[in-house]
Write a protein that holds these residues in place. Structure first.
Motif, PDB file in Angstrom:
ATOM      1  N   ALA A 127      37.140  43.948  55.829  1.00  0.00           N
ATOM      2  CA  ALA A 127      36.146  44.610  54.755  1.00  0.00           C
ATOM      3  C   ALA A 127      37.466  44.582  53.054  1.00  0.00           C
ATOM      4  O   ALA A 127      37.049  44.283  51.848  1.00  0.00           O
ATOM      5  N   ARG A 128      38.150  45.480  53.266  1.00  0.00           N
ATOM      6  CA  ARG A 128      38.781  45.744  52.496  1.00  0.00           C
ATOM      7  C   ARG A 128      40.034  44.057  51.974  1.00  0.00           C
ATOM      8  O   ARG A 128      40.254  44.439  50.895  1.00  0.00           O
ATOM      9  N   LEU A 129      40.494  43.790  53.232  1.00  0.00           N
ATOM     10  CA  LEU A 129      40.970  42.594  53.254  1.00  0.00           C
ATOM     11  C   LEU A 129      40.217  41.005  52.166  1.00  0.00           C
ATOM     12  O   LEU A 129      40.735  40.437  51.507  1.00  0.00           O
ATOM     13  N   ALA A 130      38.402  41.095  52.666  1.00  0.00           N
ATOM     14  CA  ALA A 130      37.963  40.531  51.880  1.00  0.00           C
ATOM     15  C   ALA A 130      38.222  40.905  50.078  1.00  0.00           C
ATOM     16  O   ALA A 130      37.745  39.791  49.648  1.00  0.00           O
ATOM     17  N   GLY A 131      37.809  41.990  50.357  1.00  0.00           N
ATOM     18  CA  GLY A 131      37.539  42.398  49.124  1.00  0.00           C
ATOM     19  C   GLY A 131      38.698  42.205  48.261  1.00  0.00           C
ATOM     20  O   GLY A 131      38.673  41.037  46.941  1.00  0.00           O
ATOM     21  N   LEU A 132      39.881  41.896  48.652  1.00  0.00           N
ATOM     22  CA  LEU A 132      41.391  41.671  48.053  1.00  0.00           C
ATOM     23  C   LEU A 132      41.407  40.061  48.068  1.00  0.00           C
ATOM     24  O   LEU A 132      41.515  40.465  46.753  1.00  0.00           O
ATOM     25  N   LEU A 133      41.085  39.432  48.196  1.00  0.00           N
ATOM     26  CA  LEU A 133      40.896  38.060  48.010  1.00  0.00           C
ATOM     27  C   LEU A 133      39.560  37.815  47.673  1.00  0.00           C
ATOM     28  O   LEU A 133      39.851  36.880  46.726  1.00  0.00           O
ATOM     29  N   LEU A 134      38.818  38.213  47.482  1.00  0.00           N
ATOM     30  CA  LEU A 134      37.661  38.499  46.935  1.00  0.00           C
ATOM     31  C   LEU A 134      37.610  38.331  45.671  1.00  0.00           C
ATOM     32  O   LEU A 134      37.389  37.941  44.453  1.00  0.00           O
ATOM     33  N   GLY A 135      38.202  39.911  44.422  1.00  0.00           N
ATOM     34  CA  GLY A 135      38.723  39.667  43.641  1.00  0.00           C
ATOM     35  C   GLY A 135      40.307  39.571  42.783  1.00  0.00           C
ATOM     36  O   GLY A 135      39.604  38.797  42.172  1.00  0.00           O
ATOM     37  N   PHE A 136      40.418  38.655  43.224  1.00  0.00           N
ATOM     38  CA  PHE A 136      41.811  37.767  43.052  1.00  0.00           C
ATOM     39  C   PHE A 136      40.877  36.436  42.749  1.00  0.00           C
ATOM     40  O   PHE A 136      40.780  35.847  41.577  1.00  0.00           O
ATOM     41  N   ALA A 137      40.032  35.784  43.940  1.00  0.00           N
ATOM     42  CA  ALA A 137      39.409  34.735  43.852  1.00  0.00           C
ATOM     43  C   ALA A 137      38.588  34.946  41.914  1.00  0.00           C
ATOM     44  O   ALA A 137      38.007  34.172  41.528  1.00  0.00           O
ATOM     45  N   GLY A 138      37.821  36.194  41.947  1.00  0.00           N
ATOM     46  CA  GLY A 138      37.143  36.485  40.229  1.00  0.00           C
ATOM     47  C   GLY A 138      37.863  36.519  39.471  1.00  0.00           C
ATOM     48  O   GLY A 138      37.480  36.054  38.446  1.00  0.00           O
ATOM     49  N   VAL A 275      32.427  34.545  32.546  1.00  0.00           N
ATOM     50  CA  VAL A 275      32.909  36.157  32.544  1.00  0.00           C
ATOM     51  C   VAL A 275      32.344  36.228  32.978  1.00  0.00           C
ATOM     52  O   VAL A 275      32.637  37.362  34.029  1.00  0.00           O
ATOM     53  N   VAL A 276      31.067  36.540  33.312  1.00  0.00           N
ATOM     54  CA  VAL A 276      30.074  37.416  33.772  1.00  0.00           C
ATOM     55  C   VAL A 276      29.897  37.379  35.058  1.00  0.00           C
ATOM     56  O   VAL A 276      30.079  38.648  35.975  1.00  0.00           O
ATOM     57  N   LEU A 277      30.277  35.894  35.423  1.00  0.00           N
ATOM     58  CA  LEU A 277      30.140  35.842  37.335  1.00  0.00           C
ATOM     59  C   LEU A 277      31.510  36.659  37.724  1.00  0.00           C
ATOM     60  O   LEU A 277      31.263  37.128  38.786  1.00  0.00           O
ATOM     61  N   GLY A 278      32.900  36.290  37.043  1.00  0.00           N
ATOM     62  CA  GLY A 278      34.253  36.228  37.419  1.00  0.00           C
ATOM     63  C   GLY A 278      33.749  38.119  37.287  1.00  0.00           C
ATOM     64  O   GLY A 278      34.623  38.779  38.332  1.00  0.00           O
ATOM     65  N   MET A 279      32.885  38.880  36.547  1.00  0.00           N
ATOM     66  CA  MET A 279      33.512  40.637  36.484  1.00  0.00           C
ATOM     67  C   MET A 279      32.756  40.650  37.491  1.00  0.00           C
ATOM     68  O   MET A 279      32.804  41.772  38.273  1.00  0.00           O
ATOM     69  N   ALA A 280      31.111  40.356  37.735  1.00  0.00           N
ATOM     70  CA  ALA A 280      30.229  40.683  38.500  1.00  0.00           C
ATOM     71  C   ALA A 280      31.267  41.088  40.069  1.00  0.00           C
ATOM     72  O   ALA A 280      30.825  41.356  40.935  1.00  0.00           O
ATOM     73  N   VAL A 281      31.905  39.689  39.961  1.00  0.00           N
ATOM     74  CA  VAL A 281      32.811  39.125  41.761  1.00  0.00           C
ATOM     75  C   VAL A 281      34.008  40.342  41.725  1.00  0.00           C
ATOM     76  O   VAL A 281      34.476  40.711  42.969  1.00  0.00           O
TER      77      VAL A 281
END
Length: 347
Positions: A127-138, A275-281
């Motif tokens: 879950a943390r690894l997925a969050g890390l990758l998702l954050g950079f995607a955002g 920007v709103v979508l990226g912030m939510a991600v």
């Protein structure tokens, strides 16, 4: 102090820190209308150093005297103050205050990535690894390098560099300075003094041009130095000392909301759907990286109690009792029959 009161005080501290830290981008935007980026950095460091030095002596504290501590303070001042302050001021010449706050919210993600590279992050869960990758995607969604209207540019990259510098600094400050016996007010005052000196050395590179700031820019610089630097930085040190670098970086989760609202309402900055979508991600990703399992307590066959921490693979083992304990005596008899009382234990 009971746990409820401590938790309430910690929550209020984080709320005040998020409000002050989130408004930094607004005041920087206004100060840049009368000062150059390096001048903004120098003014906020000097004013912050003066305010904290006065507070340090007013509370009966003193600046550190150890040469080793000062060497560490200089390193921390570079990564936590001089470098990110300058990068934010440079970046906000082309990036709005709201977007700057959103990009700064990537600090916890950079901290996790740095710990992975250094090998200090152990047992990384999916879950943390997925969050890390998702954050950079955002972050990529916000930067939008595939669009001509995206936020890609030297300004956005400078702000991402500042967020990364914060991540490095928080980890270093927790390990090398916080909780080492020096009061946090002394550390924060000394660190801003060091940051002022480092920024002064860089002034010939673009901070010596004449200025004529108006009342708005001058007032913004003062607020930036006294509240958004002195007060915010000291509160950050308190959080690092009491709760760790991770929780200090976690305050960045709240910054996008504060910076976007202030930028939109007070500066009239536009806010698009991307920007709103990226912030939510990014906020979702950060929440995923913050999930930690509770420590587990087990009992071994020999009756030993073992406490395991998910982040530290150490074991604290209590030896089993082998027999009845002898009653403790507080007095000791001397040869002449007198009773000697031990000195009270100091805590």
């Amino acid at each position: 102090m009971n746990g409820g009161t401590r938790s309430l005080r910690g929550g209020l501290r984080v709320a005040v820190l998020a409000l002050l830290w989130g408004s930094t981008f607004l005041w920087t935007e206004l100060a840049l209308r009368g000062f150059s980026p390096l001048q903004v950095t120098f003014v906020r460091c000097v004013l912050g150093a003066l305010a904290l030095t006065v507070a340090c002596h007013a509370t009966g504290r003193h600046l550190p005297r150890s040469v080793t501590v000062w060497r560490r303070i200089v390193v921390a001042a570079f990564f936590c103050n001089a470098l990110p302050f300058a990068l934010f001021s440079l970046g906000q010449q082309t990036v709005g205050s709201g977007l700057a706050g959103v990009l700064n919210a990537t600090t916890p993600l950079w901290a996790l990535a740095i710990n992975l590279v250094l090998g200090t992050e152990r047992g990384l869960r999916p879950a943390r690894l997925a969050g890390l990758l998702l954050g950079f995607a955002g972050t990529l969604v916000i930067l939008a390098p595939w669009q001509s209207a995206g936020a890609t540019g030297w300004g956005a990259l400078a702000i991402l560099g500042a967020a990364t510098s914060y991540a490095v600094a928080f980890t270093y400050m927790q390990r090398a300075l916080a909780g080492q016996g020096t009061p946090t007010i002394s550390l924060s005052a000394a660190q801003l003094i060091a940051a002022s000196a480092l920024t002064a050395l860089a002034m010939p590179a673009g901070g010596l041009e004449p200025i004529d700031p108006g009342p708005a820019a001058l007032s913004a610089a003062v607020v930036l130095g006294l509240l958004c630097t002195a007060a915010t930085f000291h509160l950050t040190y308190r959080v690092i000392n009491d709760e760790g670098a991770t929780n200090a970086a976690a305050v960045g989760y709240l910054l996008p909301v504060t910076s976007v609202l202030l930028g939109t309402v007070l500066l009239g900055e536009s806010l698009n759907v991307r920007v709103v979508l990226g912030m939510a991600v990014i906020l979702t990703a950060v929440a995923m990286t913050r999930r930690h399992p509770a420590p587990a307590t087990t009992t071994t066959p020999a009756g030993e109690q073992t406490v395991e921490s998910p982040s530290t693979p150490t074991r604290q083992t209590a030896p089993p009792k082998t027999g009845p304990a002898k009653p403790a005596t507080s007095n000791t008899a001397t040869r002449d029959g007198a009773t000697r009382h031990p000195a009270p234990e100091q805590t």
